[in-house]
Design a protein around this motif. Sequence first.
Motif, PDB file in Angstrom:
ATOM      1  N   PRO A 151       0.799  -1.235   0.000  1.00  0.00           N
ATOM      2  CA  PRO A 151       0.000   0.000   0.000  1.00  0.00           C
ATOM      3  C   PRO A 151       0.828   1.280   0.000  1.00  0.00           C
ATOM      4  CG  PRO A 151      -0.172  -1.164   2.105  1.00  0.00           C
ATOM      5  CD  PRO A 151       0.473  -2.105   1.150  1.00  0.00           C
ATOM      6  N   ASP A 152       2.065   1.239   0.494  1.00  0.00           N
ATOM      7  CA  ASP A 152       2.905   2.434   0.532  1.00  0.00           C
ATOM      8  C   ASP A 152       4.019   2.405  -0.517  1.00  0.00           C
ATOM      9  OD1 ASP A 152       1.497   3.575   2.715  1.00  0.00           O
ATOM     10  OD2 ASP A 152       2.624   2.300   4.103  1.00  0.00           O
ATOM     11  N   ASP A 153       3.987   1.426  -1.389  1.00  0.00           N
ATOM     12  CA  ASP A 153       5.056   1.270  -2.377  1.00  0.00           C
ATOM     13  C   ASP A 153       4.707   1.995  -3.676  1.00  0.00           C
ATOM     14  OD1 ASP A 153       6.728  -0.262  -0.732  1.00  0.00           O
ATOM     15  OD2 ASP A 153       5.627  -2.084  -1.206  1.00  0.00           O
TER      16      ASP A 153
ATOM     17  N   LYS B 218       3.131   6.691 -12.018  1.00  0.00           N
ATOM     18  CA  LYS B 218       3.654   7.069 -10.702  1.00  0.00           C
ATOM     19  C   LYS B 218       2.564   7.743  -9.877  1.00  0.00           C
ATOM     20  CE  LYS B 218       5.775  11.232 -12.768  1.00  0.00           C
ATOM     21  NZ  LYS B 218       5.552  10.934 -14.194  1.00  0.00           N
ATOM     22  N   GLU B 219       2.967   8.375  -8.789  1.00  0.00           N
ATOM     23  CA  GLU B 219       2.021   8.921  -7.827  1.00  0.00           C
ATOM     24  C   GLU B 219       0.968   9.841  -8.453  1.00  0.00           C
ATOM     25  OE1 GLU B 219       5.656   8.172  -5.140  1.00  0.00           O
ATOM     26  OE2 GLU B 219       5.153   8.255  -7.256  1.00  0.00           O
ATOM     27  N   TYR B 220       1.418  10.710  -9.352  1.00  0.00           N
ATOM     28  CA  TYR B 220       0.514  11.656 -10.005  1.00  0.00           C
ATOM     29  C   TYR B 220       0.885  11.767 -11.484  1.00  0.00           C
ATOM     30  CZ  TYR B 220       0.342  13.165  -5.096  1.00  0.00           C
ATOM     31  OH  TYR B 220       0.259  13.200  -3.730  1.00  0.00           O
TER      32      TYR B 220
ATOM     33  N   THR C   5       6.793  15.947 -12.130  1.00  0.00           N
ATOM     34  CA  THR C   5       8.222  15.690 -12.271  1.00  0.00           C
ATOM     35  C   THR C   5       8.739  14.999 -11.020  1.00  0.00           C
ATOM     36  OG1 THR C   5       8.403  17.674 -13.643  1.00  0.00           O
ATOM     37  CG2 THR C   5      10.450  16.719 -12.826  1.00  0.00           C
ATOM     38  N   ALA C   6       8.959  13.705 -11.139  1.00  0.00           N
ATOM     39  CA  ALA C   6       9.351  12.895  -9.990  1.00  0.00           C
ATOM     40  C   ALA C   6      10.718  13.293  -9.451  1.00  0.00           C
ATOM     41  CB  ALA C   6       9.347  11.419 -10.386  1.00  0.00           C
ATOM     42  N   GLY C   7      11.645  13.690 -10.341  1.00  0.00           N
ATOM     43  CA  GLY C   7      12.987  14.037  -9.905  1.00  0.00           C
ATOM     44  C   GLY C   7      13.016  15.244  -8.982  1.00  0.00           C
TER      45      GLY C   7
ATOM     46  N   ALA D 252      17.943   7.804  -9.681  1.00  0.00           N
ATOM     47  CA  ALA D 252      17.015   7.118  -8.787  1.00  0.00           C
ATOM     48  C   ALA D 252      15.638   7.030  -9.418  1.00  0.00           C
ATOM     49  CB  ALA D 252      16.923   7.853  -7.447  1.00  0.00           C
ATOM     50  N   GLY D 253      14.929   5.954  -9.104  1.00  0.00           N
ATOM     51  CA  GLY D 253      13.569   5.824  -9.605  1.00  0.00           C
ATOM     52  C   GLY D 253      12.905   4.537  -9.175  1.00  0.00           C
ATOM     53  N   GLY D 254      11.611   4.510  -9.366  1.00  0.00           N
ATOM     54  CA  GLY D 254      10.822   3.334  -9.024  1.00  0.00           C
ATOM     55  C   GLY D 254       9.950   2.892 -10.176  1.00  0.00           C
TER      56      GLY D 254
END
Length: 332
Positions: free
Chosen positions: A45-47, A82-84, A88-90, A137-139
Motif C-alpha cells: 500500500p505504501d510502495d 507514478k504517484e501523479y 516531475t518525480a525528480g 534514482a527511480g521506481g
Amino acid sequence: MILRGLGIYLPQQRLTAADIAAASDVPEAIVRGKLGIDGKTIPGPDDHSNAMGIRAARMALADAGIESRQIDVLISITEEHKEYPVWTAGIHAAHALGAEHAYAYDIGQKCGSAVLALKLARDALIANPEMNAALIAGGYRNCDLVDYADPATRFLNNLAAGGGAAVVTRDGPGFEILGAGFRTDGSFAEDVIVPVGGTREPLTAANLHRFHFTVPDPQRMKSRLEALSLDNFVAVIREACERSGVRSEDLAYVAMLHMKRSAHDTVLARIGVAGERSIYLSDYGHIGQIDPLLSLQLARDQGRLRDGDTVVLCAAGIGYVWNALCLRYRAP
C-alpha cells in the motif's frame, strides 16, 4: 567517472508462479520454465513508484558514503506510471532527499532508462568540471497495468515492482563507467500501449476497464520484433565492448534485464559468455529499468567480481530501445 554506490528497494509482497498461473490461466510449468518466473515482487500500500526510488536512493547514498547535499544533479528514472500524472518525480525526489544543491529532471525510456541515465550522468560530470556527484534514482510498478486475462500480453506477466538508484562520482572505489551502445526503432512505438488515459482517448468511467497494457496487433509485433530484438541486443553489447576496449567473450559478468529464459540464454551464447557469468532474475521478475542495477548489486554483494573485471549492463524498452554500457570494477 565511477558508479560508486548502489541501492535497491524491493517490496515485501510477492506473487508466486502459482499465483500468476491461476490469474492468467497459463500452466505453472510454463510460467516457471518459459516465462522464467518463480516469483516476483508486487507493491504494497505504501510502495508508490517515486517513493520506492527515494528509498533506494537513500541506500545508494549510504553505500557510496555521500551525503545528499553533495549531489549536483538528480536524474529520475521513475516510470511515468507514478504517484501523479503530469508530475516531475525528480524534483520531488531531490526535495525529499535534501539534495538542496542539485538540479533535477526526469528521463523516460521505459526499461532502458537506468542504462541511459548512467551514460547521461557520466557525460554531465565530464562536461561540467565544477560538478562532482550525480544521483540516479527511480521506481517502477507497471505490474499494475498488466491484464493477466489477455493472452496477447502474457510476455508482460513478469512485470514486478521496486526501486533502484546509483551514485556517480569522479573518483573512488566502485565501477568505472566505460563505453556504451544504443539502438532505437520507433516503428514499434505503438505496438504496446495503454490505450486510454492520454489525449487521444481521455480516461472516463466508461473506459476505465481498458486502462492496462494492450498489444493492438500481436501477430504483426511478434513477427517483426523476434527477427530484430536479439540481433539488436547482441549489437549494442558488442558496440559497448568495442568502445571500452574489451571483447564480449572476456566480460566477467552480464547484468541483463529479466526476459524469457531462452532469450536470456541466447544472448549470452551469442556474445560468448557462459551462463554462470550472469544472474537470471527468476525470483524477482522484471522490475523494468531497475533490473540491470539489481543484477549488478547482486553480483557485487555475492562476491562474483574481482578487481579489474569488466561487466556490461544491458536492457531493452518497449518503443523500442536496446541499451548497453560497460563498467570496470574497482574493488574497495
